[in-house]
Design an enzyme around this catalytic site. Sequence first.
Site, PDB file in Angstrom:
ATOM      1  NE  ARG A 106      -5.044  91.444  27.789  1.00 42.06           N
ATOM      2  CZ  ARG A 106      -5.405  91.328  29.073  1.00 42.06           C
ATOM      3  NH1 ARG A 106      -5.988  92.333  29.689  1.00 42.06           N
ATOM      4  NH2 ARG A 106      -5.210  90.214  29.737  1.00 42.06           N
ATOM      5  CE1 TYR A 209      -4.960 102.028  26.942  1.00 41.17           C
ATOM      6  CE2 TYR A 209      -7.031 102.581  28.006  1.00 41.17           C
ATOM      7  CZ  TYR A 209      -6.066 101.645  27.678  1.00 41.17           C
ATOM      8  OH  TYR A 209      -6.211 100.338  28.082  1.00 41.17           O
ATOM      9  CG  ASP A 287      -8.676  88.428  36.444  1.00 40.40           C
ATOM     10  OD1 ASP A 287      -8.364  89.388  37.183  1.00 40.40           O
ATOM     11  OD2 ASP A 287      -9.140  88.583  35.292  1.00 40.40           O
TER      12      ASP A 287
HETATM   13  C1  LIG Z   1     -12.542  95.463  29.320  1.00 43.32           C
HETATM   14  C2  LIG Z   1     -11.384  95.222  30.262  1.00 43.32           C
HETATM   15  C3  LIG Z   1     -10.379  96.191  30.428  1.00 43.32           C
HETATM   16  C4  LIG Z   1      -9.328  95.991  31.337  1.00 43.32           C
HETATM   17  N1  LIG Z   1      -8.366  96.960  31.494  1.00 43.32           N
HETATM   18  C5  LIG Z   1      -7.403  96.803  32.418  1.00 43.32           C
HETATM   19  C6  LIG Z   1      -6.391  97.816  32.614  1.00 43.32           C
HETATM   20  O1  LIG Z   1      -6.380  98.851  31.938  1.00 43.32           O
HETATM   21  N2  LIG Z   1      -5.436  97.618  33.563  1.00 43.32           N
HETATM   22  C7  LIG Z   1      -5.389  96.471  34.340  1.00 43.32           C
HETATM   23  O2  LIG Z   1      -4.511  96.350  35.205  1.00 43.32           O
HETATM   24  N3  LIG Z   1      -6.328  95.490  34.155  1.00 43.32           N
HETATM   25  C8  LIG Z   1      -7.322  95.616  33.226  1.00 43.32           C
HETATM   26  N4  LIG Z   1      -8.236  94.630  33.040  1.00 43.32           N
HETATM   27  C9  LIG Z   1      -8.159  93.399  33.874  1.00 43.32           C
HETATM   28  C10 LIG Z   1      -7.086  92.447  33.383  1.00 43.32           C
HETATM   29  O3  LIG Z   1      -7.256  92.179  32.012  1.00 43.32           O
HETATM   30  C11 LIG Z   1      -7.134  91.128  34.173  1.00 43.32           C
HETATM   31  O4  LIG Z   1      -7.303  91.399  35.547  1.00 43.32           O
HETATM   32  C12 LIG Z   1      -5.801  90.365  33.975  1.00 43.32           C
HETATM   33  O5  LIG Z   1      -5.687  89.956  32.635  1.00 43.32           O
HETATM   34  C13 LIG Z   1      -5.745  89.151  34.897  1.00 43.32           C
HETATM   35  O6  LIG Z   1      -4.545  88.459  34.650  1.00 43.32           O
HETATM   36  P1  LIG Z   1      -4.393  86.935  35.062  1.00 43.32           P
HETATM   37  O7  LIG Z   1      -3.000  86.559  34.679  1.00 43.32           O
HETATM   38  O8  LIG Z   1      -4.831  86.741  36.469  1.00 43.32           O
HETATM   39  O9  LIG Z   1      -5.454  86.151  34.174  1.00 43.32           O
HETATM   40  P2  LIG Z   1      -5.542  86.026  32.567  1.00 43.32           P
HETATM   41  O10 LIG Z   1      -5.021  87.220  31.888  1.00 43.32           O
HETATM   42  O11 LIG Z   1      -6.956  85.618  32.276  1.00 43.32           O
HETATM   43  O12 LIG Z   1      -4.570  84.793  32.223  1.00 43.32           O
HETATM   44  C14 LIG Z   1      -4.930  83.459  32.541  1.00 43.32           C
HETATM   45  C15 LIG Z   1      -4.043  82.506  31.730  1.00 43.32           C
HETATM   46  O13 LIG Z   1      -4.297  81.178  32.158  1.00 43.32           O
HETATM   47  C16 LIG Z   1      -4.549  80.334  31.043  1.00 43.32           C
HETATM   48  N5  LIG Z   1      -5.474  79.292  31.513  1.00 43.32           N
HETATM   49  C17 LIG Z   1      -6.763  79.449  31.873  1.00 43.32           C
HETATM   50  N6  LIG Z   1      -7.295  78.279  32.263  1.00 43.32           N
HETATM   51  C18 LIG Z   1      -6.308  77.368  32.148  1.00 43.32           C
HETATM   52  C19 LIG Z   1      -6.237  75.959  32.403  1.00 43.32           C
HETATM   53  N7  LIG Z   1      -7.303  75.295  32.859  1.00 43.32           N
HETATM   54  N8  LIG Z   1      -5.071  75.310  32.190  1.00 43.32           N
HETATM   55  C20 LIG Z   1      -3.974  75.990  31.733  1.00 43.32           C
HETATM   56  N9  LIG Z   1      -3.981  77.321  31.456  1.00 43.32           N
HETATM   57  C21 LIG Z   1      -5.131  77.997  31.674  1.00 43.32           C
HETATM   58  C22 LIG Z   1      -5.163  81.267  30.012  1.00 43.32           C
HETATM   59  O14 LIG Z   1      -5.049  80.742  28.687  1.00 43.32           O
HETATM   60  C23 LIG Z   1      -4.337  82.537  30.230  1.00 43.32           C
HETATM   61  O15 LIG Z   1      -3.134  82.495  29.508  1.00 43.32           O
HETATM   62  C24 LIG Z   1      -9.274  94.784  32.109  1.00 43.32           C
HETATM   63  C25 LIG Z   1     -10.251  93.799  31.924  1.00 43.32           C
HETATM   64  C26 LIG Z   1     -11.301  94.002  31.023  1.00 43.32           C
HETATM   65  C27 LIG Z   1     -12.356  92.938  30.853  1.00 43.32           C
END
Ligand SMILES: Cc1cc2nc3c(=O)[nH]c(=O)nc-3n(C[C@H](O)[C@H](O)[C@H](O)COP(=O)(O)OP(=O)(O)OC[C@H]3O[C@@H](n4cnc5c(N)ncnc54)[C@H](O)[C@@H]3O)c2cc1C
Length: 390
Positions: A106, A209, A287
């Site tokens: 990551r 993996y 997410d």
């Molecule tokens: C065990 C596990 C395994 C996984 N494996 C996979 C995989 O193999 N492949 C895959 O595609 N996905 C996988 N996922 C899912 C994936 O990790 C998430 O879907 C992905 O990280 C979502 O990205 P995002 O950018 O939407 O949110 P996030 O990665 O959660 O990023 C959100 C960002 O917003 C910031 N933030 C939050 N709130 C605020 C706020 N109020 N103000 C300012 N900043 C804020 C946070 O600090 C962070 O930097 C896995 C998840 C889990 C739990």
Amino acid sequence: MEMMGLKTGVIGAGIGGLTAALCLQRRGALVTVLEQAEDITEVGAGLQISPNGVAVLRALGLETALAQKAVRARAVELRDYAVGRLVTRVDLGHLPEEMRYYFVHRADLIDLLAEAVRRTGIRVRLLQKVEDVLPGEKPVARMANGAEFGAKLLLGADGLHSRARAALNGTVAPFFTRQVAWRATVPNTSGHPDVAQVHMGPHRHVVTYPLRGGALVNIVAVQERAAWAEEGWHIADDPANLRAVFADFGGIVPDLLKQVDTVRRWGLFRHPVAPVWHKANVAILGDAAHPTLPFMAQGAVMAMEDAWVLGDALAEAPDTESGLSGYQARREERVKRVVAAASKNAWKYHLSVPPVRALAHLGLRIGGAVAPKRMLSQFDWIYRHDVTAG
Ligand SMILES: Cc1cc2nc3c(=O)[nH]c(=O)nc-3n(C[C@H](O)[C@H](O)[C@H](O)COP(=O)(O)OP(=O)(O)OC[C@H]3O[C@@H](n4cnc5c(N)ncnc54)[C@H](O)[C@@H]3O)c2cc1C
């Protein structure tokens, strides 16, 4: 619509937020990323990036950088937990050469996206925790420190506990799925092959993996259990608990678990897909809009697809509102299908009643032997979907 100079704020510098910043910037938008943390960093864990996610990185000119940091995946193997016997194998070699599947750390993916963001001159403002998002003609993000950021367009890529989602939808409590996932990385001393192995046991499974050119092995270990566990990236647990829960696993699992010295535990919750993805110049992605369980490895990949489609839909539409409606219309059905498929997957790995388990494994073995390509083609709707193609 004309996106040149469109003042846009992206809340969250995760995979979704950084990708969205790049996708909008390439359409001419003037993007600022607001991140709550003091640095753009990531936890030590792996991600599987399937070809549909790689397509977005390729379109952004980042596949070469990804390939340098990642391991190219050759197959996904389902194994029985007791001695690690192979049940079936989904051979990724049946995919066309240009459709690549990678395992990446990551932190490495975040680094390469953050580097691209900096190169393109996108502003990243750290230590900006957004408390409130106010949709409107000129939407505003209100920070915890009292500061405000106003823009023409605000995108919430702020993850599971999104403030932007709350502004559009209110808050709905997620429910605990009675599953927990431990995540760890260990040195690859056993020569783990370039495949994802799913070791399936009763009420539990372990996915392993390789990462970083094969130097590390990523471990995700999932257990069904009644006791509640918190949801979040940073909740440490004692490695002894992990080893105790998986003590009856054989094959390569005991040796890998023996090496774990730091582990994080994550309670898996089911969140509904947000009904409202946009309102008055505010939209959500990743997410924030549709958290998904990890059992299809698609959460981060869906966030990248969202980011591309968002840029595309805005550029094609006459105005922001119809662009954002087009974005939700193009994404909603697909992500709901992925979320539903991920929710169903865990029970398949966790079958516990011996005759049912034996029959299901036999079915998988026969399926893999008789029609190996069919094992892969069941995922065509996910992997062959290229949001950048149109
Ligand atoms: C065990 C596990 C395994 C996984 N494996 C996979 C995989 O193999 N492949 C895959 O595609 N996905 C996988 N996922 C899912 C994936 O990790 C998430 O879907 C992905 O990280 C979502 O990205 P995002 O950018 O939407 O949110 P996030 O990665 O959660 O990023 C959100 C960002 O917003 C910031 N933030 C939050 N709130 C605020 C706020 N109020 N103000 C300012 N900043 C804020 C946070 O600090 C962070 O930097 C896995 C998840 C889990 C739990």
